[in-house]
Design a protein around this motif. Structure first.
Motif, mmCIF file in Angstrom:
data_model
loop_
_atom_site.group_PDB
_atom_site.id
_atom_site.type_symbol
_atom_site.label_atom_id
_atom_site.label_comp_id
_atom_site.label_asym_id
_atom_site.label_seq_id
_atom_site.Cartn_x
_atom_site.Cartn_y
_atom_site.Cartn_z
ATOM 1 N N ARG A 13 0.766 -1.130 0.003
ATOM 2 C CA ARG A 13 -0.136 -0.027 -0.038
ATOM 3 C C ARG A 13 0.798 1.325 0.066
ATOM 4 N NH1 ARG A 13 -5.660 -0.956 2.635
ATOM 5 N NH2 ARG A 13 -5.785 1.308 2.117
ATOM 6 N N ILE A 14 1.838 1.327 0.596
ATOM 7 C CA ILE A 14 2.940 2.388 0.914
ATOM 8 C C ILE A 14 3.487 2.660 -0.584
ATOM 9 C CG2 ILE A 14 4.841 3.362 1.893
ATOM 10 C CD1 ILE A 14 3.868 2.124 4.640
ATOM 11 N N ALA A 15 4.034 1.708 -1.229
ATOM 12 C CA ALA A 15 4.808 1.638 -2.384
ATOM 13 C C ALA A 15 3.974 2.110 -3.264
ATOM 14 C CB ALA A 15 5.693 0.303 -2.770
ATOM 15 N N THR A 16 2.865 1.483 -3.534
ATOM 16 C CA THR A 16 1.835 2.016 -4.811
ATOM 17 C C THR A 16 1.169 3.508 -4.313
ATOM 18 O OG1 THR A 16 0.240 0.637 -4.068
ATOM 19 C CG2 THR A 16 1.583 -0.343 -5.438
ATOM 20 N N PHE A 19 3.809 6.144 -4.960
ATOM 21 C CA PHE A 19 3.978 6.379 -6.219
ATOM 22 C C PHE A 19 2.743 7.041 -7.242
ATOM 23 C CE2 PHE A 19 4.255 4.982 -10.915
ATOM 24 C CZ PHE A 19 5.865 5.055 -11.125
ATOM 25 N N ILE A 20 1.689 6.341 -6.756
ATOM 26 C CA ILE A 20 0.204 7.004 -7.562
ATOM 27 C C ILE A 20 0.026 8.311 -7.169
ATOM 28 C CG2 ILE A 20 -1.886 6.598 -8.111
ATOM 29 C CD1 ILE A 20 -1.488 3.855 -7.988
ATOM 30 N N LEU A 21 0.300 8.508 -6.020
ATOM 31 C CA LEU A 21 -0.130 9.815 -5.439
ATOM 32 C C LEU A 21 0.889 11.064 -6.012
ATOM 33 C CD1 LEU A 21 -1.647 11.859 -3.603
ATOM 34 C CD2 LEU A 21 0.269 11.262 -1.645
ATOM 35 N N ASN A 22 2.189 10.802 -5.961
ATOM 36 C CA ASN A 22 3.139 11.502 -6.640
ATOM 37 C C ASN A 22 2.767 12.018 -8.115
ATOM 38 O OD1 ASN A 22 5.899 13.072 -6.775
ATOM 39 N ND2 ASN A 22 6.141 11.540 -8.159
ATOM 40 N N SER A 23 2.219 10.777 -8.832
ATOM 41 C CA SER A 23 1.997 10.824 -10.189
ATOM 42 C C SER A 23 1.027 11.886 -10.266
ATOM 43 C CB SER A 23 1.810 9.588 -11.059
ATOM 44 O OG SER A 23 1.318 9.686 -11.996
ATOM 45 N N GLY A 24 -0.217 11.690 -9.517
ATOM 46 C CA GLY A 24 -1.354 12.427 -9.697
ATOM 47 C C GLY A 24 -0.958 13.895 -9.308
ATOM 48 N N LEU A 25 -0.159 14.140 -8.252
ATOM 49 C CA LEU A 25 0.177 15.646 -7.895
ATOM 50 C C LEU A 25 0.762 16.478 -9.031
ATOM 51 C CD1 LEU A 25 0.992 15.063 -4.086
ATOM 52 C CD2 LEU A 25 -1.095 16.144 -5.140
ATOM 53 N N GLY A 69 -4.079 7.001 -4.783
ATOM 54 C CA GLY A 69 -2.749 7.016 -4.166
ATOM 55 C C GLY A 69 -3.017 7.299 -2.412
ATOM 56 N N GLY A 70 -3.773 8.253 -2.327
ATOM 57 C CA GLY A 70 -4.306 8.675 -0.788
ATOM 58 C C GLY A 70 -5.009 7.567 -0.276
ATOM 59 N N ALA A 71 -6.026 6.920 -1.050
ATOM 60 C CA ALA A 71 -6.726 5.713 -0.355
ATOM 61 C C ALA A 71 -5.882 4.617 -0.053
ATOM 62 C CB ALA A 71 -7.901 5.593 -1.299
ATOM 63 N N LEU A 72 -4.903 4.430 -1.033
ATOM 64 C CA LEU A 72 -3.736 3.436 -0.658
ATOM 65 C C LEU A 72 -2.745 3.748 0.631
ATOM 66 C CD1 LEU A 72 -2.548 2.430 -4.246
ATOM 67 C CD2 LEU A 72 -3.480 0.812 -2.588
ATOM 68 N N LEU A 73 -2.676 5.043 0.709
ATOM 69 C CA LEU A 73 -1.932 5.347 2.034
ATOM 70 C C LEU A 73 -2.481 5.349 3.372
ATOM 71 C CD1 LEU A 73 0.162 8.007 0.235
ATOM 72 C CD2 LEU A 73 1.058 5.787 1.048
ATOM 73 N N ILE A 87 -6.465 -2.432 -9.597
ATOM 74 C CA ILE A 87 -6.827 -3.159 -10.841
ATOM 75 C C ILE A 87 -7.306 -2.272 -11.981
ATOM 76 C CG2 ILE A 87 -8.168 -5.071 -11.668
ATOM 77 C CD1 ILE A 87 -7.686 -6.661 -8.999
ATOM 78 N N GLY A 88 -8.305 -1.438 -11.710
ATOM 79 C CA GLY A 88 -8.810 -0.777 -12.724
ATOM 80 C C GLY A 88 -7.928 -0.089 -13.443
ATOM 81 N N PHE A 89 -7.281 1.023 -12.703
ATOM 82 C CA PHE A 89 -6.389 1.786 -12.907
ATOM 83 C C PHE A 89 -5.237 1.209 -13.938
ATOM 84 C CE2 PHE A 89 -2.391 4.433 -11.985
ATOM 85 C CZ PHE A 89 -2.997 5.516 -12.927
ATOM 86 N N SER A 90 -4.606 0.016 -13.406
ATOM 87 C CA SER A 90 -3.644 -0.525 -13.965
ATOM 88 C C SER A 90 -4.114 -1.136 -15.625
ATOM 89 C CB SER A 90 -2.985 -1.496 -13.207
ATOM 90 O OG SER A 90 -3.452 -2.687 -13.141
ATOM 91 N N GLY A 91 -5.408 -1.723 -15.438
ATOM 92 C CA GLY A 91 -5.952 -2.355 -16.412
ATOM 93 C C GLY A 91 -6.091 -1.431 -17.602
ATOM 94 N N ALA A 92 -6.618 -0.035 -17.023
ATOM 95 C CA ALA A 92 -6.566 1.089 -18.124
ATOM 96 C C ALA A 92 -5.351 1.325 -18.912
ATOM 97 C CB ALA A 92 -7.187 1.968 -17.558
ATOM 98 N N LEU A 93 -4.119 1.394 -18.000
ATOM 99 C CA LEU A 93 -2.912 1.819 -18.565
ATOM 100 C C LEU A 93 -2.401 0.579 -19.455
ATOM 101 C CD1 LEU A 93 -1.236 3.067 -15.256
ATOM 102 C CD2 LEU A 93 -1.815 4.402 -17.449
ATOM 103 N N LEU A 94 -2.554 -0.699 -18.935
ATOM 104 C CA LEU A 94 -1.895 -1.816 -19.750
ATOM 105 C C LEU A 94 -2.947 -1.883 -21.019
ATOM 106 C CD1 LEU A 94 -1.401 -4.378 -17.033
ATOM 107 C CD2 LEU A 94 0.332 -3.107 -18.334
ATOM 108 N N GLY A 95 -3.961 -1.530 -20.938
ATOM 109 C CA GLY A 95 -5.001 -1.601 -22.249
ATOM 110 C C GLY A 95 -4.236 -0.413 -23.202
#
Length: 140
Positions: A13-16, A19-25, A69-73, A87-95
């Motif tokens: 949860r902390i690593a992902t 990472f995602i929070l930083n990307s969003g900001l 990202g915040g919800a994961l943290l 899963i939804g977010f990564s699925g969209a990226l991989l798509g």
């Protein structure tokens, strides 16, 4: 939820989340050029996104990434909920990776596609969070 379960999930949860929070900001502070680039790639993979203005798309994506990202943290959000978000977010990226020409050669990413294909780790992390939640929920 047991303390052991929360501790077991904390590294993922902390690593992902960080990472995602930083990307969003970063996306929330993105300029017009960044917005056009991100929007162009996304709308190339998902044509329905072409109707959205690039700056609005980048802001919406930034808000979504910041929220995930915040919800994961924050451990107050259940693992299965944040796992489903991952899963939804990564699925969209991989798509997008799969649908964009030049990003892969069969199942292997090209040099250009590696930056997105590496996000498959988020798919694994989300799946792991859900499985762990289901297994620990059944045993507790």
């Amino acid at each position: 939820m047991s303390v052991a379960g929360k501790l077991r999930r904390a590294p993922t949860r902390i690593a992902t989340g960080a990472f995602i929070l930083n990307s969003g900001l970063q996306k929330l502070g993105g300029d017009d050029e960044t917005a056009k680039g991100v929007h162009g790639m996304a709308s190339g993979a998902y044509p329905v996104l072409g109707n959205i203005q690039p700056k609005a798309f980048l802001r919406t994506l930034g808000v979504g990434e910041t929220a995930l990202g915040g919800a994961l943290l924050l451990p107050i959000f259940p693992a299965r909920l944040v796992g489903a978000g991952l899963i939804g977010f990564s699925g969209a990226l991989l798509g997008a990776w799969w649908r964009t020409p030049g990003m892969h050669d069969g199942l292997r990413p090209t040099q250009q596609g590696t930056a997105i294909a590496k996000d498959s780790w988020m798919l694994g992390s989300g799946t792991g969070l859900i499985i762990d939640d289901l297994i620990s929920g059944a045993s507790e």
